[in-house]
Design a protein around this motif. Structure first.
Motif, PDB file in Angstrom:
ATOM      1  N   TRP A  33       0.924  -1.412  -0.061  1.00 42.08           N
ATOM      2  CA  TRP A  33      -0.256   0.146  -0.078  1.00 42.08           C
ATOM      3  C   TRP A  33       0.876   1.457   0.250  1.00 42.08           C
ATOM      4  CZ3 TRP A  33      -4.488   1.391  -1.679  1.00 42.08           C
ATOM      5  CH2 TRP A  33      -4.856   2.553  -1.106  1.00 42.08           C
ATOM      6  N   VAL A  34       1.921   1.356   0.686  1.00 41.21           N
ATOM      7  CA  VAL A  34       2.533   2.417   0.634  1.00 41.21           C
ATOM      8  C   VAL A  34       3.194   2.796  -0.591  1.00 41.21           C
ATOM      9  CG1 VAL A  34       5.270   3.080   1.835  1.00 41.21           C
ATOM     10  CG2 VAL A  34       3.211   2.191   2.832  1.00 41.21           C
ATOM     11  N   GLY A  35       3.470   1.832  -1.214  1.00 41.95           N
ATOM     12  CA  GLY A  35       4.366   1.740  -2.829  1.00 41.95           C
ATOM     13  C   GLY A  35       3.477   2.135  -3.317  1.00 41.95           C
ATOM     14  N   SER A  36       2.564   1.735  -3.599  1.00 41.59           N
ATOM     15  CA  SER A  36       1.215   2.425  -4.606  1.00 41.59           C
ATOM     16  C   SER A  36       0.874   3.853  -4.298  1.00 41.59           C
ATOM     17  CB  SER A  36      -0.193   1.448  -3.962  1.00 41.59           C
ATOM     18  OG  SER A  36      -1.650   1.632  -4.539  1.00 41.59           O
ATOM     19  N   LEU A  37       0.726   4.146  -2.963  1.00 41.13           N
ATOM     20  CA  LEU A  37       0.280   5.448  -2.299  1.00 41.13           C
ATOM     21  C   LEU A  37       2.331   6.636  -3.020  1.00 41.13           C
ATOM     22  CD1 LEU A  37      -1.349   5.267   1.347  1.00 41.13           C
ATOM     23  CD2 LEU A  37      -2.328   6.095  -1.636  1.00 41.13           C
ATOM     24  N   ALA A  38       2.859   6.042  -3.018  1.00 40.85           N
ATOM     25  CA  ALA A  38       4.515   6.542  -3.064  1.00 40.85           C
ATOM     26  C   ALA A  38       4.367   6.472  -4.594  1.00 40.85           C
ATOM     27  CB  ALA A  38       6.054   5.766  -2.387  1.00 40.85           C
ATOM     28  N   SER A  64       2.437  12.785   3.594  1.00 34.37           N
ATOM     29  CA  SER A  64       2.357  12.646   4.714  1.00 34.37           C
ATOM     30  C   SER A  64       1.270  11.208   3.855  1.00 34.37           C
ATOM     31  CB  SER A  64       1.524  13.601   4.705  1.00 34.37           C
ATOM     32  OG  SER A  64       0.910  14.386   3.715  1.00 34.37           O
ATOM     33  N   THR A  65       0.898  11.247   3.272  1.00 36.41           N
ATOM     34  CA  THR A  65      -0.279  10.376   3.171  1.00 36.41           C
ATOM     35  C   THR A  65       0.227   9.015   3.609  1.00 36.41           C
ATOM     36  OG1 THR A  65      -1.487  11.655   1.390  1.00 36.41           O
ATOM     37  CG2 THR A  65      -1.496   9.577   1.072  1.00 36.41           C
ATOM     38  N   TRP A  66       1.248   8.731   2.593  1.00 36.09           N
ATOM     39  CA  TRP A  66       1.823   7.125   2.628  1.00 36.09           C
ATOM     40  C   TRP A  66       2.412   7.161   3.907  1.00 36.09           C
ATOM     41  CZ3 TRP A  66       6.972   7.270   2.369  1.00 36.09           C
ATOM     42  CH2 TRP A  66       7.807   8.332   1.385  1.00 36.09           C
ATOM     43  N   GLY A  67       3.432   7.990   4.897  1.00 38.18           N
ATOM     44  CA  GLY A  67       4.213   7.712   5.908  1.00 38.18           C
ATOM     45  C   GLY A  67       3.290   7.327   6.800  1.00 38.18           C
TER      46      GLY A  67
END
Length: 194
Positions: A108-113, A122-125
């Motif tokens: 999910w972090v990779g997708s958002l980043a 601030s969204t994926w952190g």
């Protein structure tokens, strides 16, 4: 919000004189509930105010909310990490669930980043921090489970239990209660046996 309402609904309402001083009271549960509702209302009202009155500060407000969310998420995980470390056992944590959820948070972090880039930190952190903290819990849980299995197999070789090492049932402890000191992960949570 559903979890918050269920927390309040199912919180034990026993008289305070029968509880030890270390146990949380129903009054504390209501205070946690009210602080959470107050936080929700204030964040909503301030967000509406920033959107309509201070639009130029919208990015700063979003970054502040991202940092605040990350701090609150860390606060949420730290007591569980400390308790797991102190007990040196997994307790009621589900290792299979964490094996699914931990890598999922990094995906999910990779997708958002990939979608928002570095400007959207601030969204994926928050998901990165919670994934790291849950990974810490997972690593501790696996290490403690492996150590416990080695102790069980090396300690008595199944002499006190059946061939699967189920000593609780073999010793007449069918409900999973520990006959020694304290509670165990199989102890009935709400105290009502069926």
């Amino acid at each position: 919000m559903v979890i918050l309402f269920l927390f309040l609904l199912f919180f034990p309402r026993t008289p305070s004189d029968s509880k030890s001083k270390d146990e949380p009271t129903y009054r504390l549960a209501i205070a946690v509930f009210l602080v959470s509702i107050l936080h929700l209302v204030l964040t909503f009202l301030l967000s509406v105010m920033v959107i309509y009155l201070y639009r130029s500060h919208l990015s700063s407000w979003a970054n502040f909310l991202g940092i605040l969310g990350t701090c609150l998420a860390a606060i949420q995980f730290l007591p569980q990490i400390w308790t797991t470390w102190k007990l040196q056992e997994v307790g009621s944590l589900s290792i299979p669930m964490m094996c699914i959820q931990t890598p999922g948070s990094f995906v999910w972090v990779g997708s958002l980043a990939a979608r928002f880039g570095w400007e959207g930190w601030s969204t994926w952190g928050i998901y990165l921090v919670t994934g790291l903290l849950q990974g810490c819990l997972l690593a501790m849980g696996i290490a403690f489970e492996l150590r416990a299995r080695r102790k069980r197999t090396a300690g008595d070789g199944g002499a006190n239990g059946d061939s699967n090492g189920n000593a609780d049932e073999a010793n007449g402890n069918a409900h999973g209660h520990v006959t020694g000191e304290g509670d165990h992960e199989r102890t009935v949570l709400l105290g009502n046996e069926r």
